[in-house]
Design a protein around this motif. Sequence first.
Motif, PDB file in Angstrom:
ATOM      1  N   ARG A 114       0.730   4.801  -2.918  1.00  0.00           N
ATOM      2  CA  ARG A 114       0.156   5.350  -2.213  1.00  0.00           C
ATOM      3  C   ARG A 114      -0.889   5.703  -1.859  1.00  0.00           C
ATOM      4  N   ASP A 157      -0.645  12.148   3.653  1.00  0.00           N
ATOM      5  CA  ASP A 157       0.509  11.598   4.270  1.00  0.00           C
ATOM      6  C   ASP A 157       1.171  12.369   5.733  1.00  0.00           C
ATOM      7  N   ARG A 172       7.027   6.039   2.153  1.00  0.00           N
ATOM      8  CA  ARG A 172       6.797   7.161   1.403  1.00  0.00           C
ATOM      9  C   ARG A 172       8.412   7.081   0.196  1.00  0.00           C
ATOM     10  N   ALA A 177       3.385   8.166  -4.957  1.00  0.00           N
ATOM     11  CA  ALA A 177       2.251   8.934  -4.473  1.00  0.00           C
ATOM     12  C   ALA A 177       1.004   8.799  -5.584  1.00  0.00           C
TER      13      ALA A 177
END
Length: 183
Positions: A114, A157, A172, A177
Amino acid sequence: MFQLLSVVFGTLVIVTAIRRGRESGRQRLDPRARVGVVVQVVGIFLACIGPIHPDMRSTTPAAIIGAAIVVLFGVGAVWLFYASARALNKNWSIDARMRPDHELVRAGPYAHLRHPIYLGLLFYMLALAIAAGHYLQLIVAIPVYLWGTIIRTRVEDRLLSETFGASFDAYRRSTPALFPRLG
C-alpha cells in the motif's frame, strides 16, 4: 555509484513534485501527515550525520559485498519511487490529500504494497548509511524513520478509507502496508 544513484533519486523526487505543481480545486488535505514526513526526514538525517567511514574503497570481500548492497538498495529505492509515482500519476503528492477525481491505485508496486514509496525511502536510507559506514546509527535511525512512516501511513489509510470505503478496506486486508509478504 551511490552518489549517482542519489542524484537520480533526488532528481526524480524534484521533477515529480514540480510536474504535479500546486493543485487547485477542492481536495481533502490532512496536514497531520506532515508530522510523519518530518519524523521520516529526521530518521534519514540520523542515518547520515557524522564523519564518513569510507570502507567501500578497498577491494576486500567485505567492501565488495557492502558496495553491492549499497547499489542494490540504491537501485531499489530509485525503482520503487519511479514505479510508484508513475502508477499514482496525478494522485501522487507530498501532502496526504484526496483529489475530487482521486483513484484507488492497485497497479504496479501498489499491487503488492500500500505504501511502496516509503519502502523505497527506507532502502535509500539504508544505502546512505552503509555507503557512509554509519552502521550503528541505523539502530536509532530505522525506528525513528519507521515511527514517521507509521504516522504518515495511518493518516493516508484513514483518508483512503473515508474516500473509498469497503473497496479500500478490502485492499488493506489483502495488501501489506510496507513490507511485502514472502511466499
